[in-house]
Design an enzyme around this catalytic site. Structure first.
Site, PDB file in Angstrom:
ATOM      1  N   ASN A 157      12.482  39.466  79.128  1.00 32.70           N
ATOM      2  CA  ASN A 157      12.699  40.891  78.828  1.00 32.70           C
ATOM      3  C   ASN A 157      13.780  41.428  79.756  1.00 32.70           C
ATOM      4  O   ASN A 157      13.944  40.939  80.869  1.00 32.70           O
ATOM      5  CB  ASN A 157      11.396  41.661  79.079  1.00 32.70           C
ATOM      6  CG  ASN A 157      11.536  43.153  78.840  1.00 32.70           C
ATOM      7  OD1 ASN A 157      12.138  43.578  77.850  1.00 32.70           O
ATOM      8  ND2 ASN A 157      10.995  43.969  79.732  1.00 32.70           N
ATOM      9  N   SER A 188      16.958  44.365  85.505  1.00 31.53           N
ATOM     10  CA  SER A 188      16.329  43.078  85.811  1.00 31.53           C
ATOM     11  C   SER A 188      16.013  42.344  84.518  1.00 31.53           C
ATOM     12  O   SER A 188      15.533  42.955  83.562  1.00 31.53           O
ATOM     13  CB  SER A 188      14.996  43.288  86.549  1.00 31.53           C
ATOM     14  OG  SER A 188      15.138  44.149  87.651  1.00 31.53           O
TER      15      SER A 188
END
Ligand code: GAR
Length: 200
Positions: A106, A135
């Site tokens: 993700n 991230s």
């Protein structure tokens, strides 16, 4: 060459970055399927234009796991080996995250583990942070808590609105996601006992 499925809910700018990167001849992965839970998601049109198979699976009136099982069927039928969440705004069931453990990543618009969840940019600005970023992480059952594969940072400027900061973070996201996918597809990062382990 790994087969990738991308899950989206919206405009799909990260999807666009992934499509562009995976078209480069030496890229070790190809997108074979894009799934959206929202029929109007702009990313679906982007995928169709790029000649990628798409599928809309509405989530209304289904349990979380029933919805996830429908996605799982489509992903497996398409031969998907790696699943990328790209602005997919549904929490996944534990069942799905376990099915795809180590092959499910993700992108999140913060420097995790800081600012998990939603309204990230608003909260970053309210807290007076000088730095934010994005991230890419392995997905585990706990929301936004999986081990980080790659991060990139941007400054937060005085007077930034959430939209302005979001746009700055997105420029990093578009670099970061293809780079992280490359690492995973090449086997240079793997999920081992809850950690991201790098090699090569
Ligand atoms: C991106 O900023 C992504 O990091 C974020 O949604 C946006 C999607 O934009 N994802 C999350 O907040 C997931 N928790 P996009 O549709 O243009 O790629």
């Amino acid at each position: 060459m790994k087969k990738v499925g991308v899950l989206i809910s919206g405009r799909g700018s990260n999807l666009r970055a992934l499509i562009a990167a995976t078209r480069i001849p030496d890229f070790p992965a190809r997108i074979v399927l894009v799934i959206s839970n929202i029929a109007e998601a702009g990313g679906l049109a982007r995928a169709t234009e790029a000649g990628i198979q798409t599928c809309c699976i509405p989530h209304h009136g289904k349990t979380r796991e029933a919805f996830d099982r429908e996605m799982d069927v489509q992903l497996k039928q398409a031969g998907v080996e790696i699943v990328c969440l790209a602005g997919f705004m549904r929490i996944l069931s534990d069942w799905f995250t376990r099915q795809w453990q180590g092959r499910l990543i993700n992108i999140h618009p913060s420097l995790l583990p800081a600012y998990k969840g939603t309204r990230v940019h608003e909260r970053v600005i309210a807290a007076g942070e000088a730095l934010s970023g994005a991230s890419v992480h392995f997905v585990v059952p706990e929301l936004d808590a999986g081990p980080v594969i790659a991060q990139g940072s941007v400054p937060v400027h005085p007077g930034d609105s959430p939209d302005v900061l979001a746009a700055r973070v997105l420029t990093v996201e578009h670099q970061l996601y293809p780079a992280a996918l490359r690492l995973l597809a090449e086997g240079k990062v793997r999920l081992e006992q809850g950690l991201a382990v790098f090699s090569g």
